[in-house]
Every structure is written in structure tokens, then in C-alpha cells.
Write a protein that holds these residues in place. Structure first.
Motif, PDB file in Angstrom:
ATOM      1  N   GLY A   1     -35.425   8.460 -30.372  1.00 44.17           N
ATOM      2  CA  GLY A   1     -35.432   7.708 -31.929  1.00 44.17           C
ATOM      3  C   GLY A   1     -36.310   8.824 -32.782  1.00 44.17           C
ATOM      4  N   MET A   2     -34.947   9.045 -33.744  1.00 45.05           N
ATOM      5  CA  MET A   2     -35.576  10.424 -34.308  1.00 45.05           C
ATOM      6  C   MET A   2     -34.608  10.315 -35.961  1.00 45.05           C
ATOM      7  N   GLY A   3     -35.365  10.724 -37.443  1.00 47.44           N
ATOM      8  CA  GLY A   3     -33.968  11.184 -38.434  1.00 47.44           C
ATOM      9  C   GLY A   3     -34.910  11.554 -39.472  1.00 47.44           C
ATOM     10  N   PRO A   4     -34.282  11.589 -40.578  1.00 46.37           N
ATOM     11  CA  PRO A   4     -34.758  12.358 -42.016  1.00 46.37           C
ATOM     12  C   PRO A   4     -36.386  11.915 -41.832  1.00 46.37           C
ATOM     13  N   TYR A   5     -36.543  12.085 -42.797  1.00 45.34           N
ATOM     14  CA  TYR A   5     -37.654  11.943 -44.001  1.00 45.34           C
ATOM     15  C   TYR A   5     -37.245  11.195 -45.309  1.00 45.34           C
ATOM     16  N   LEU A   6     -37.784  10.292 -45.753  1.00 48.70           N
ATOM     17  CA  LEU A   6     -36.645  10.013 -46.837  1.00 48.70           C
ATOM     18  C   LEU A   6     -38.390   9.587 -47.604  1.00 48.70           C
ATOM     19  N   VAL A   7     -38.177   9.567 -48.669  1.00 48.64           N
ATOM     20  CA  VAL A   7     -39.393   9.675 -49.568  1.00 48.64           C
ATOM     21  C   VAL A   7     -39.665   8.239 -50.239  1.00 48.64           C
ATOM     22  N   HIS A   8     -40.647   7.287 -49.585  1.00 44.95           N
ATOM     23  CA  HIS A   8     -40.849   6.261 -50.392  1.00 44.95           C
ATOM     24  C   HIS A   8     -41.834   6.015 -51.834  1.00 44.95           C
ATOM     25  N   ASN A   9     -41.216   5.672 -52.690  1.00 48.63           N
ATOM     26  CA  ASN A   9     -41.516   6.352 -53.831  1.00 48.63           C
ATOM     27  C   ASN A   9     -43.341   5.391 -53.735  1.00 48.63           C
ATOM     28  N   GLN A  10     -43.564   4.517 -53.520  1.00 44.45           N
ATOM     29  CA  GLN A  10     -44.829   3.732 -53.247  1.00 44.45           C
ATOM     30  C   GLN A  10     -46.072   4.378 -52.517  1.00 44.45           C
ATOM     31  N   THR A  11     -45.425   5.295 -51.603  1.00 47.92           N
ATOM     32  CA  THR A  11     -46.740   6.751 -51.063  1.00 47.92           C
ATOM     33  C   THR A  11     -46.753   7.478 -51.612  1.00 47.92           C
ATOM     34  N   PRO A  12     -48.576   8.381 -50.601  1.00 48.58           N
ATOM     35  CA  PRO A  12     -48.702   9.601 -51.531  1.00 48.58           C
ATOM     36  C   PRO A  12     -47.566  10.298 -51.348  1.00 48.58           C
ATOM     37  N   MET A  13     -46.710  10.515 -50.155  1.00 50.63           N
ATOM     38  CA  MET A  13     -46.178  11.514 -50.257  1.00 50.63           C
ATOM     39  C   MET A  13     -45.096  11.587 -50.971  1.00 50.63           C
ATOM     40  N   ALA A  14     -44.935  10.527 -51.875  1.00 49.27           N
ATOM     41  CA  ALA A  14     -44.007  10.317 -53.347  1.00 49.27           C
ATOM     42  C   ALA A  14     -43.790  11.186 -54.101  1.00 49.27           C
ATOM     43  N   GLU A  15     -45.010  12.548 -54.586  1.00 46.14           N
ATOM     44  CA  GLU A  15     -44.887  13.103 -55.162  1.00 46.14           C
ATOM     45  C   GLU A  15     -44.734  15.045 -54.721  1.00 46.14           C
ATOM     46  N   LYS A  16     -44.681  14.392 -53.194  1.00 44.82           N
ATOM     47  CA  LYS A  16     -44.046  15.814 -52.621  1.00 44.82           C
ATOM     48  C   LYS A  16     -42.310  15.732 -52.621  1.00 44.82           C
ATOM     49  N   SER A  17     -42.195  17.464 -52.914  1.00 43.64           N
ATOM     50  CA  SER A  17     -40.506  16.623 -52.760  1.00 43.64           C
ATOM     51  C   SER A  17     -39.836  16.335 -51.323  1.00 43.64           C
ATOM     52  N   GLN A  18     -38.467  16.143 -51.742  1.00 45.12           N
ATOM     53  CA  GLN A  18     -38.124  16.307 -50.391  1.00 45.12           C
ATOM     54  C   GLN A  18     -36.489  17.101 -49.755  1.00 45.12           C
ATOM     55  N   MET A  19     -36.026  17.098 -48.804  1.00 41.97           N
ATOM     56  CA  MET A  19     -35.436  18.285 -49.513  1.00 41.97           C
ATOM     57  C   MET A  19     -33.786  17.781 -49.511  1.00 41.97           C
ATOM     58  N   ASP A  20     -32.914  18.497 -49.892  1.00 33.37           N
ATOM     59  CA  ASP A  20     -32.022  17.896 -50.402  1.00 33.37           C
ATOM     60  C   ASP A  20     -31.046  17.716 -49.365  1.00 33.37           C
ATOM     61  N   LYS A  21     -30.168  16.547 -50.157  1.00 34.31           N
ATOM     62  CA  LYS A  21     -29.363  15.909 -48.867  1.00 34.31           C
ATOM     63  C   LYS A  21     -28.081  16.005 -47.854  1.00 34.31           C
ATOM     64  N   ASP A  22     -27.962  17.489 -48.277  1.00 34.33           N
ATOM     65  CA  ASP A  22     -26.620  18.115 -47.035  1.00 34.33           C
ATOM     66  C   ASP A  22     -27.224  18.569 -46.923  1.00 34.33           C
ATOM     67  N   PRO A  23     -28.758  19.912 -46.505  1.00 37.32           N
ATOM     68  CA  PRO A  23     -29.384  20.716 -45.420  1.00 37.32           C
ATOM     69  C   PRO A  23     -29.491  19.515 -44.356  1.00 37.32           C
ATOM     70  N   LEU A  24     -30.309  18.243 -45.329  1.00 34.34           N
ATOM     71  CA  LEU A  24     -30.916  17.550 -44.583  1.00 34.34           C
ATOM     72  C   LEU A  24     -30.335  16.557 -42.869  1.00 34.34           C
ATOM     73  N   LEU A  25     -29.193  16.661 -43.986  1.00 33.75           N
ATOM     74  CA  LEU A  25     -28.153  15.985 -42.771  1.00 33.75           C
ATOM     75  C   LEU A  25     -28.168  16.644 -41.306  1.00 33.75           C
ATOM     76  N   GLN A  26     -27.317  18.254 -41.891  1.00 34.01           N
ATOM     77  CA  GLN A  26     -27.245  18.452 -40.974  1.00 34.01           C
ATOM     78  C   GLN A  26     -28.221  19.312 -40.247  1.00 34.01           C
ATOM     79  N   LEU A  27     -29.207  18.836 -40.517  1.00 36.37           N
ATOM     80  CA  LEU A  27     -30.620  19.908 -39.625  1.00 36.37           C
ATOM     81  C   LEU A  27     -30.718  18.564 -39.118  1.00 36.37           C
ATOM     82  N   SER A  28     -30.433  17.153 -39.703  1.00 35.25           N
ATOM     83  CA  SER A  28     -31.233  16.068 -38.741  1.00 35.25           C
ATOM     84  C   SER A  28     -29.810  16.071 -37.108  1.00 35.25           C
ATOM     85  N   LEU A  29     -28.747  16.548 -37.548  1.00 35.77           N
ATOM     86  CA  LEU A  29     -27.198  16.075 -36.994  1.00 35.77           C
ATOM     87  C   LEU A  29     -27.666  16.861 -35.926  1.00 35.77           C
TER      88      LEU A  29
END
Ligand code: 5AD
Ligand code: FES
Length: 365
Positions: A232-260
Motif C-alpha cells: 500500500g503506497m501513495g504520494p506524499y502530500l503536505v499537511h499544513n500543521q506538520t513540521p514538513m509543511a515548510e518543505k516543498s511538495q512535488m508538482d502534481k503531474d510528475p508526482l502522480l506519474q511517479l506514483s503510477l
């Protein structure tokens, strides 16, 4: 050249990297076709449902990426009653779902362990019918525990367990978790689970800041080495109330393609395991789960958590199905599966064929 790569028996890190990196439309089509061919050859194209009950968001861990981490004081905490969980499982059985996933935040106190054990026993008892002579199949996803606790859960009647490794890269794991949470311990838990008799599921997040394609390729080889039964695996997505929110997230299109691509590559390399098209894919694009299925996944998890508490189990921003009820998710998801020409196998556990083969393999020795 690509064709040859898609038909290999064993893969090196760099070969997997090549497959994961495919971007050209024609190449991706070949990858997807090969994944579907492998799916049809090894296990068939039925889709299996696991109704997921997120029964509590109380968590003693503090993973830097997760919306329900202990230190997030903004989230209202809840724990469903035994009766609510059991009636959700019964609802699943009545709908023909065949299996449930019981998931929660992580707690290791004895009260929690006893509670989970009792819930498993009750569900098994209450869901026996002509269609399901052994009750619904139960997958647990309640984190790290001792071997003894895992054995208790197994004896109570759960028979599959999901524990994501998140990443197999030491340094990246360190960046995602406080020091008290160790990659080695998580790995040890996966072997405890196996020793306790479970069908073992794991997985990673895809597109974590700092994660490379090589790391993902090594994750795939880890699944292979560990003889894992389910992913069971999936894309990492930011949650605003977490310490990682200050780091960036991959753009949606490449993130989706990489997950697929990860799903397709896991299907090609690991062949007969169960692979879930996870909810997080649907947070990236509305038809994310269908796309996951069309890249070789064979499991999906309709959310059956009571609507009143759904929004408190928000692991990342944009999680879908927050305001819907289980009935809405039922018809919505079925429409999604049918839209890609696949069918749901109702009233079955939908166990990992890989597990059946590996256990008969072991018995023969
Ligand atoms: N993005 C994507 N997946 C997440 N999870 C937790 N937080 C996030 C996030 N921000 C996943 C983890 C965990 C599972 C229950 O949810 O992989 O194992
Ligand atoms: Fe929940 Fe579509 S699956 S609303």
C-alpha cells in the motif's frame, strides 16, 4: 530495448530506476501494458475491496509528515466505541465487501491492545454467514508492536497486517521521524509480523522531499527481498500543521506519474502480490484510484469511517471523501471501478496469492 527491460526475471537498482523514470507517453503505455499483462497472468484483474475503519486518531508517535501526529494540538481526538467498529464491520459484510481494514493512530498500552483484540474477536463472531463462513477478513494497521502482541492479534483472528516502512533509506527515514523512531525497529516489526503468521503488507510514500528515484528503486528491491505479500503506497502530500509543511511538495503531474510508475514496477517485479490503489492518489487527481488500478493495482479501500469523525483523520491536505457517508463511497467507488472496465469480487477475502504460494513453498521444505 525497453521491451527487453520489461520482460526481465531479475532487476538491478539502475534498471528499476530506468522504469520508474519513464516519462515519454509511448514508453509509459508500454510500462502500463506490461503491468496489466502481469496482473492478468499472475492473479487476474478482479478488484478486491477492504472497507477501512479509521477507528481512532489518538497517536503516540510524532512523524514529521503526518496530520494526526501527537504534537498536532489542532486536531480533535476521537476513539470509536467497540460497538461502532463492530457495526461498521457488519455493514461491510452485508455489502459483500469481504474484508475490512482496522486502522488507527499508534498506541502500545495494554488497554489499547486488549481493546483491539476484543474487537477482532467480536467482528469475527458477528460477521459469519453463509457467504462468509469464516467472517470478514481482517487487516490490521495499528503500527509497531512486540512479537507477542502481534501473535495475540493474529490468534484473535486478524490475518493481514499493514505496516509501511515509509522509506528504506536510513538518512531520509531520520529526516521524517524523531530519533526515538528507528528504521531498524520497523524492519524488525515486519519480520515479527511474518513470524506471527500474518500476510504482511508494507509500502512507502512517494515524492518525499529529499527522496531520489534510486531510493525508490531500492525500496522496490526491499519489498522483493522481504518477500512481501501486499503493498500500500501513495504520494506524499503536505499537511499544513506538520513540521514538513515548510518543505516543498512535488508538482502534481510528475508526482502522480511517479506514483503510477511505482505501482506498475511493483506489479512487474513482485508479480503475484496484492497492490492497493490508495486514497492519496485520489487527493492528487479525482480519478487517481482508477488510474492506480489501471497501472496494475488490484485492491482498493472504500472508506467506512463514520462521517462525524472522518475530518479528524486527515493525514494530509486534500484527503477525499471527508464529508461523504459510507453509502456514497460505496456507489462512487463502484462506478469508478466499472469506469475502467473492471469488476469487484464481492464476498471474498481476496488474499494475496503470493502468500498462499510462499507458505506452501515453506511447507514443502
Ligand atoms: N502524505 C501521504 N501519506 C501520508 N501518510 C501519513 N501522512 C502522510 C502524508 N502527509 C501515510 C503514511 C502512513 C499511512 C497510514 O499514511 O505512509 O503509514
Ligand atoms: Fe468516497 Fe468517492 S469514494 S466519495
Amino acid at each position: 530495448m525497453l521491451k527487453e527491460l520489461l520482460y526481465k526475471e531479475n532487476y538491478s537498482v539502475s534498471e528499476i530506476e530506468t522504469l520508474l523514470s519513464l516519462k515519454d507517453e509511448e514508453d509509459i503505455k508500454q510500462l502500463q501494458d506490461r503491468a496489466n499483462e502481469m496482473l492478468n497472468q499472475s492473479i487476474g484483474d478482479s478488484v478486491y475491496y477492504r472497507g477501512i475503519v479509521e477507528f481512532s486518531n489518538i497517536c503516540s508517535l510524532d512523524c514529521y509528515y503526518c496530520g494526526i501526529r501527537k504534537s498536532n494540538g489542532e486536531v480533535g481526538r476521537y476513539a470509536l466505541s467497540k460497538d461502532d467498529i463492530i457495526s461498521s464491520a457488519k455493514w461491510c459484510a452485508d455489502q459483500g465487501y469481504g474484508s475490512v481494514v482496522l486502522q488507527s493512530g499508534e498506541r502500545s498500552d495494554e488497554n489499547f491492545v486488549n481493546f483491539v483484540e476484543e474487537v477482532i474477536r467480536e467482528i469475527k463472531k458477528e460477521t459469519i454467514s453463509e457467504k462468509l463462513p469464516r467472517g470478514v477478513g481482517i487487516t490490521l494497521s495499528v503500527g509497531e508492536h512486540s512479537k507477542e502482541v502481534y501473535s495475540r492479534f493474529f490468534k484473535a483472528g486478524a490475518h493481514r497486517y499493514l505496516l509501511r516502512i515509509e522509506t528504506t533509506n536510513e538518512e531520509l527515514y531520520r529526516e521524517l521521524h524523531p530519533e526515538s523512531q528507528e528504521l531498524n525497529e520497523r524492519k524488525e516489526c515486519l519480520s515479527f509480523l511474518r513470524q506471527s503468521g500474518f500476510q504482511v503488507g508494507t509500502g512507502v510514500m512517494i515524492g518525499i522531499p529529499g527522496q531520489t528515484i534510486e531510493m525508490l528503486a531500492r525500496d522496490v528491491l526491499f519489498f522483493k527481498e522481504q518477500d512481501i505479500d501486499m503493498i500500500g503506497m501513495g504520494p506524499y502530500l503536505v499537511h499544513n500543521q506538520t513540521p514538513m509543511a515548510e518543505k516543498s511538495q512535488m508538482d502534481k503531474d510528475p508526482l502522480l506519474q511517479l506514483s503510477l510508475n511505482m505501482i506498475a514496477v511493483c506489479r512487474i517485479v513482485l508479480k503475484d502480490i496484492n497492490i492497493a490503489a490508495t486514497t492519496a492518489l485520489q487527493a492528487v487527481v479525482p480519478d487517481g484510484r482508477e488510474r492506480g488500478l489501471s497501472y496494475g493495482a488490484n485492491v482498493t479501500m472504500p472508506n467506512i469511517t463514520p462521517t462525524e469523525v472522518r475530518s479528524s483523520y486527515k493525514l494530509y491536505e486534500g484527503k477525499p471523501c471527508m464529508d461523504e457517508g459510507r453509502q456514497e463511497c460505496k456507489s462512487c467507488l463502484l462506478g469508478r471501478v466499472h469506469s475502467i472496465g473492471r469488476d469487484v469480487a464481492f464476498d471474498q477475502w481476496g488474499d494475496s496469492k503470493h502468500f498462499a504460494l510462499r507458505t506452501s513453498r515453506t511447507e514443502n521444505f
